[in-house]
Design an enzyme around this catalytic site. Structure first.
Site, PDB file in Angstrom:
ATOM      1  N   SER A 139     -27.805  17.520 -67.544  1.00 23.67           N
ATOM      2  CA  SER A 139     -29.091  16.590 -67.924  1.00 23.67           C
ATOM      3  C   SER A 139     -30.466  17.218 -67.373  1.00 23.67           C
ATOM      4  O   SER A 139     -30.506  18.232 -67.476  1.00 23.67           O
ATOM      5  CB  SER A 139     -28.788  15.177 -66.997  1.00 23.67           C
ATOM      6  OG  SER A 139     -29.706  13.999 -67.285  1.00 23.67           O
ATOM      7  N   TYR A 153     -37.673  12.700 -73.883  1.00 25.62           N
ATOM      8  CA  TYR A 153     -36.805  13.642 -73.180  1.00 25.62           C
ATOM      9  C   TYR A 153     -36.111  12.675 -72.127  1.00 25.62           C
ATOM     10  O   TYR A 153     -34.829  12.794 -71.759  1.00 25.62           O
ATOM     11  CB  TYR A 153     -37.637  14.687 -72.754  1.00 25.62           C
ATOM     12  CG  TYR A 153     -36.722  15.818 -71.769  1.00 25.62           C
ATOM     13  CD1 TYR A 153     -35.861  16.708 -72.572  1.00 25.62           C
ATOM     14  CD2 TYR A 153     -36.987  16.185 -70.423  1.00 25.62           C
ATOM     15  CE1 TYR A 153     -35.310  17.601 -71.882  1.00 25.62           C
ATOM     16  CE2 TYR A 153     -36.206  16.943 -69.911  1.00 25.62           C
ATOM     17  CZ  TYR A 153     -35.341  17.761 -70.833  1.00 25.62           C
ATOM     18  OH  TYR A 153     -34.677  18.929 -70.085  1.00 25.62           O
ATOM     19  N   LYS A 157     -32.249  12.142 -71.540  1.00 26.48           N
ATOM     20  CA  LYS A 157     -31.420  12.678 -70.556  1.00 26.48           C
ATOM     21  C   LYS A 157     -30.969  11.525 -69.445  1.00 26.48           C
ATOM     22  O   LYS A 157     -29.887  11.510 -68.854  1.00 26.48           O
ATOM     23  CB  LYS A 157     -32.522  13.487 -69.323  1.00 26.48           C
ATOM     24  CG  LYS A 157     -32.857  14.843 -70.221  1.00 26.48           C
ATOM     25  CD  LYS A 157     -31.745  15.639 -70.464  1.00 26.48           C
ATOM     26  CE  LYS A 157     -32.026  17.143 -71.225  1.00 26.48           C
ATOM     27  NZ  LYS A 157     -30.677  17.866 -71.628  1.00 26.48           N
TER      28      LYS A 157
END
Length: 271
Positions: A139, A153, A157
């Site tokens: 991650s 993003y 994650k």
């Protein structure tokens, strides 16, 4: 001798993980989209004759489940069943949410979430059948806290933490371990491409943690996986974020929100 599958293995953290595992006698399959970079990575790892026999590069896009399945079939035919997966493939394209087109947002979700799910799906049934295996999901520190300019993003994650938690419950007692790690900024080619696009308000948050070299990050990830750690953190700051992320998010939003608020024009007055 284990067979390790590394997605995103042509550069960065994935390549560093592959190098360390290869040095300890494992057989390594690298998967990446770019055939040129993949071939270059394979050559770099295959400097010694004996090592060359233990490295295989297979081009595949992790967002394409069928292509990934074919790649896994190819590498297992050569090296046998996969004992360990390092799911490192990922992309980042910083931009404010209102400025980023939907295709760029969706691309990050596809690679960073669906790509990881496809990778796990390609190896997990066989691992469960053998009653052993290790899965490591990469991650990011951006999976612990919201960062302006990183909406896609962060979304991707954060999602991986939920995926890893669910997988751990589903594999409990099976002999298959699932770890997830949250690296800080790491000195990789992708980081070099990302940094010029990073908004200043994001740098004000992320710049508090110095970038780490990929070799160090890879070593911490592998040590954590060998110990079957559920979550692998890097340094005190990110460890605290891992445990107290919601509180930290509230503090950061209060501190930085006003300073970096998006300015909008006043609506036109009614005629």
């Amino acid at each position: 001798m284990r067979h390790v599958l590394v997605t995103g293995g042509s550069s960065g953290i994935g390549l560093a993980i592959a190098a360390q595992l290869l040095a300890h006698g494992n057989r390594i399959t690298l998967i990446a989209r770019d055939e040129g970079r993949l071939a270059e990575a394979q050559r770099a790892l295959s400097q010694a004759g004996a090592q060359a026999q233990r490295v295989l590069g297979v081009p595949a896009d992790v967002t394409d489940a069928e292509a990934l399945g074919d790649a896994v079939a190819r590498c297992t035919a050569r090296f046998g069943g996969i004992d360990m997966l390092a799911a490192c493939a990922g992309i980042v394209e910083p931009a404010r949410f209102v400025d980023q087109d939907g295709a760029a947002f969706d691309r990050q979700i596809a690679v960073n979430v669906t790509g990881v799910a496809n990778s796990v799906r390609s190896v997990l049934p066989a691992m469960l059948g053998r009653g052993r295996g290790r899965i490591g999901i990469v991650s990011s520190g951006a999976g612990l806290i919201g960062i302006p300019g990183y909406s896609a993003y962060c979304t991707s994650k954060f999602a991986l933490r939920g995926l890893a938690a669910a997988l751990r419950l589903e594999t409990a007692g099976s002999g298959v371990s699932v770890s997830i790690c949250f690296p800080p900024d790491t000195l990789t080619p992708q980081f070099e491409r990302e940094l010029p696009l990073r908004p200043p308000e994001a740098q004000a948050i992320m710049g508090r943690v110095r970038p780490v070299d990929a070799k160090t990050v890879a070593g911490i990830i592998l040590a954590g996986m060998e110990k079957n750690r559920r979550e692998i953190h890097f340094g005190l700051t990110l460890r605290l974020l891992g445990y107290f992320g919601p509180l930290a998010s509230t503090y950061i939003e209060m501190r930085h929100g006003r300073r970096y608020a998006i300015k909008t024009e006043d609506p036109p007055s009614a005629p």
